[in-house]
Write an enzyme that holds these catalytic residues in place. Structure first.
Site: not given
Length: 315
Positions: A44, A133, A167
């Site tokens: 990430e 995200k 994540c």
């Protein structure tokens, strides 16, 4: 293609430096390709940094001048699509003859908002697509915008369907279910979470989705932050190892195939046999014989967000 090799790259960027980090990516992709990897995953926010420990001068109700200078540094080293940097990354994938997935900070060309994004490149060098995200966590919300359902992306390849979440999106049950519904075989989980508990989550996803899971994190020490970085003094009470890694590769039956790797940079490799997915579906299939579609339903809003204005709407 039922058998192939994957690589998970646990490394650090040249923090807050777009150009130098791009060059480092090239070296690491080359290293993985010499080992025969056909799918290469980076962490990430690898380009240009996951800014752990920094506040960007924010408290409720105000922002500092120093924080805006830090933001500018971060903003200037983010990556736009399209751009020459995207072309370079595509060329790395083409030279390696591999699929490349890499976490970046993406700067929207119009407007300038930053997104935490996972890019996918094909072995022909094309940018296949991206995932933004959906929900930045905690203070990440100060610096990153939110993606929408249009980038809940999976991609069909000659060895199976690849896709994933970033994540703590992996803690969102419905987001995971969206990936399973799209038929993901190779589930990618680039992250900044280096806790021991993250490993249990990765094993759970492999078992739940009956998919291979590639989890990837950075290894970063405090002395790697630029010495002239605005707000660097905020790291005084931070540990010397800012991000300790924890990258891992897991089979559809939840077995650890490589890693977890802690405390150093390195590249994990695993030989993937896609027959293992079929074997694992015998007793559990989250979107098939174990789904109970008569009881549960999932609606995914997968179109880009739009803003409509009705000038004649009455208030």
């Amino acid at each position: 293609m039922k058998n192939f090799k994957v690589a998970v790259v646990q490394s650090s960027p040249i923090l807050f430096n777009l150009g130098e980090t791009i060059l480092k990516v090239g070296d690491l992709v080359g290293e993985a390709s010499t080992q025969g990897a056909k799918l290469i995953l980076f962490p990430e926010a690898f380009i240009p940094a996951y800014p752990r420990g920094l506040t960007f001068g924010t408290i409720v109700g105000s922002r500092s001048k120093e924080g805006r200078e830090l933001w500018l540094k971060y903003w200037e080293n983010a990556i736009e699509i399209p751009s020459s940097e995207i072309d370079v990354l595509g060329n790395y994938a083409k030279k390696a003859g591999a699929y490349l997935a890499i976490g970046v900070i993406e700067r929207e060309a119009k407007g300038g908002t930053l997104y935490c994004t996972l890019l996918y490149f094909g072995p022909n060098g094309d940018l296949l697509g991206k995932h933004r995200k959906l929900k930045p966590t905690a203070s990440e919300r100060i610096i990153w915008g939110e993606g929408d359902g249009s980038t809940l992306s999976t991609f069909d390849t000659e060895f199976g369907t690849i896709g994933g979440l970033i994540c703590w999106e992996n803690y969102m049950p419905l987001a995971r279910m969206a990936m399973y519904r799209k038929g993901v075989d190779i589930y990618l989980a680039p992250t900044a979470d280096h806790r021991d508990t993250w490993q249990a989550t990765m094993q759970h996803i492999a078992l739940e989705g009956r998919c291979f899971v590639l989890a990837c994190n950075q290894f970063v020490t405090k002395d790697q932050y630029p010495k002239d970085l605005p707000g660097l003094h905020e790291l005084e009470n931070q540990p010397e190892v800012m991000t300790r890694g924890g990258s891992v590769i897991i089979s559809p039956m939840g077995e650890v195939m490589a890693g977890p790797l802690f405390g150093k940079e390195g590249v994990l490799y695993a030989d993937i046999d896609m027959h293992e997915i079929g074997k694992s579906k015998m007793d559990f299939d989250v979107i098939g014989h174990y789904a109970r579609h008569d009881v549960f339903d999932l609606t995914i809003h997968d179109q880009p967000e739009t803003v409509s204005v009705n000038k004649h709407k009455e208030c």
